[in-house]
Motif scaffolding. Structure first.
Motif, PDB file in Angstrom:
ATOM      1  N   PHE A  94       0.826  -1.197   0.000  1.00  0.00           N
ATOM      2  CA  PHE A  94       0.000   0.000   0.000  1.00  0.00           C
ATOM      3  C   PHE A  94       0.867   1.257   0.000  1.00  0.00           C
ATOM      4  O   PHE A  94       1.893   1.322   0.676  1.00  0.00           O
ATOM      5  CB  PHE A  94      -0.888   0.041   1.246  1.00  0.00           C
ATOM      6  N   ASN A  96       0.949   5.315   0.952  1.00  0.00           N
ATOM      7  CA  ASN A  96       0.368   6.159   2.000  1.00  0.00           C
ATOM      8  C   ASN A  96       0.990   7.543   1.905  1.00  0.00           C
ATOM      9  O   ASN A  96       2.157   7.686   1.553  1.00  0.00           O
ATOM     10  CB  ASN A  96       0.679   5.491   3.346  1.00  0.00           C
ATOM     11  N   TRP A 105      -4.650   6.683   1.741  1.00  0.00           N
ATOM     12  CA  TRP A 105      -4.130   5.366   1.378  1.00  0.00           C
ATOM     13  C   TRP A 105      -4.580   5.005  -0.028  1.00  0.00           C
ATOM     14  O   TRP A 105      -5.679   5.364  -0.458  1.00  0.00           O
ATOM     15  CB  TRP A 105      -4.654   4.298   2.343  1.00  0.00           C
TER      16      TRP A 105
END
Length: 115
Positions: A94, A96, A105
């Protein structure tokens, strides 16, 4: 609301490389900080690497010099170059970012490393 969209994941053999991309709706040089996290099945999400407003980078110990985080203001993209991949690197990765005190996110991109 900042939009972050990851890409570049896939299936790779152990020892191989992948470059993850995170396309941002805002200039990546204006974020207070941006980072990559990962979450393996049955495990908590963990930090992989970060880069702050000044361009200072930090890495989790498990990256062991194999991963490099970088950013490109021209394309508004955050990158994670991953080399010497191991099966234990298998996870959803992910992107961020903190922009104007708000954390955003991406949706994640799957990385699978086969032995």
């Amino acid at each position: 609301q900042v939009q972050l969209v990851e890409s570049g994941g896939g299936l790779v053999q152990a020892g191989g490389s992948l470059r993850l991309s995170c396309a941002s709706s805002e200039n990546v040089f204006f974020f207070n900080a941006m980072g990559w996290y990962r979450q393996a099945p049955g495990k908590q999400r963990e930090l992989v690497a970060t880069i702050n407003l000044a361009g200072i980078t930090d890495y989790a110990d498990f990256t062991q010099g194999r991963f490099t985080i970088s950013r490109d203001g021209g394309t508004n993209t955050l990158y994670l170059q991953m080399n010497s991949l191991k099966p234990e690197d298998t996870a959803v990765y992910f992107c961020n970012g903190m922009f104007l005190r708000r954390v955003s996110w991406g949706q994640g991109t799957q990385v699978t490393v086969s032995s």
